[in-house]
Design a protein around this motif. Structure first.
Motif, PDB file in Angstrom:
ATOM      1  N   UNK A  52     -15.579  -8.163  -2.831  1.00 36.80           N
ATOM      2  CA  UNK A  52     -14.816  -7.701  -3.982  1.00 36.80           C
ATOM      3  C   UNK A  52     -13.378  -7.509  -3.525  1.00 36.80           C
ATOM      4  N   UNK A  53     -12.509  -7.327  -4.470  1.00 35.74           N
ATOM      5  CA  UNK A  53     -11.087  -7.161  -4.170  1.00 35.74           C
ATOM      6  C   UNK A  53     -10.846  -6.019  -3.185  1.00 35.74           C
ATOM      7  N   UNK A  58     -22.521  -5.362   2.304  1.00 33.17           N
ATOM      8  CA  UNK A  58     -23.690  -6.125   2.716  1.00 33.17           C
ATOM      9  C   UNK A  58     -24.918  -5.517   2.070  1.00 33.17           C
ATOM     10  N   UNK A  59     -25.695  -6.342   1.384  1.00 28.68           N
ATOM     11  CA  UNK A  59     -26.926  -5.912   0.727  1.00 28.68           C
ATOM     12  C   UNK A  59     -28.106  -6.511   1.468  1.00 28.68           C
ATOM     13  N   UNK A  78     -21.264  -9.128 -16.551  1.00 27.39           N
ATOM     14  CA  UNK A  78     -21.366  -7.696 -16.815  1.00 27.39           C
ATOM     15  C   UNK A  78     -22.371  -6.957 -15.955  1.00 27.39           C
ATOM     16  N   UNK A  79     -23.091  -7.676 -15.109  1.00 26.45           N
ATOM     17  CA  UNK A  79     -24.079  -7.049 -14.219  1.00 26.45           C
ATOM     18  C   UNK A  79     -23.536  -7.113 -12.797  1.00 26.45           C
ATOM     19  N   UNK A  80     -23.380  -5.950 -12.195  1.00 22.42           N
ATOM     20  CA  UNK A  80     -22.865  -5.893 -10.840  1.00 22.42           C
ATOM     21  C   UNK A  80     -23.960  -5.639  -9.828  1.00 22.42           C
ATOM     22  N   UNK A  81     -23.583  -5.589  -8.554  1.00 27.58           N
ATOM     23  CA  UNK A  81     -24.570  -5.393  -7.491  1.00 27.58           C
ATOM     24  C   UNK A  81     -25.339  -4.077  -7.592  1.00 27.58           C
TER      25      UNK A  81
END
Length: 191
Positions: A52-53, A58-59, A78-81
């Motif tokens: 991201x900006x 890390x997932x 519209x769905x984020x991590x």
């Protein structure tokens, strides 16, 4: 891209773990269901790096199926991590796939932070991303029964995560009766 990570488990919290790799502690955000499974000193997780900006995050996931579903959910506008991780924390990959294949948005809407409209959007967007071989998976009575068990446990005051964990502990050969399954789930919760 970082495809996986293996190292010593330094610490774990409800939403992330720290893994020591080559003298460096790497924070890895993960679904609650994955974190719960980590109980040995040496761990291995499939990973996805989200850039991201203002951050690199890390997932980590126990299986490639979880990671692939995470990737598919992230492609939905519209769905984020965080919401994708919340889905995988509350629902198993099979539960999500079954909900999508059988167009059961109410199952997805049980995830905290996902309302009815967002759940419908997720089901609609994932329809073409679920392999056609999975369409033969029947939802069956077990899916409906487990949904009723989930409703009963949350009505008793348990969180969605606690209820899902209890449902996953119900043996495969357990009776189909909602009442009996609720009793088994309550026993696993210590209630």
């Amino acid at each position: 891209m970082i495809a996986n990570i293996e190292g010593l488990l330094a610490s774990k919290a409800s939403d992330h773990v720290v893994i020591h790799v080559g003298g460096i502690g790497v924070e890895v955000c993960a679904p609650f269901s994955t974190i719960e499974k980590l109980n040995s000193e040496r761990v291995f997780l499939h990973t996805r790096l989200v850039v991201r900006e203002d951050s690199l995050t890390l997932y980590g996931f126990a299986t490639t199926g979880e990671r692939d579903l995470f990737d598919a959910v992230l492609k939905i506008s519209g769905i984020g991590p965080r919401l994708a991780i919340a889905m995988l924390s509350v629902l198993s990959v099979d539960n999500i796939r079954s909900a999508v294949v059988h167009e059961r948005a109410e199952i997805i809407s049980r995830v905290p932070g996902i309302g009815k409209k967002t759940a419908q959007k997720i089901v609609l967007e994932l329809q073409d991303k679920i392999p056609s071989t999975l369409e033969t998976i029947p939802l069956g009575a077990d899916g409906d029964t487990n949904a009723d068990v989930m409703d009963a446990l949350t009505a008793l005051g348990y969180s969605v995560v606690e209820a899902q964990t209890a449902i996953q502990s119900i043996p495969l050969d357990a009776p189909d009766s909602v009442e009996e399954r609720v009793l088994i789930a309550l026993q696993s919760l210590g209630g």
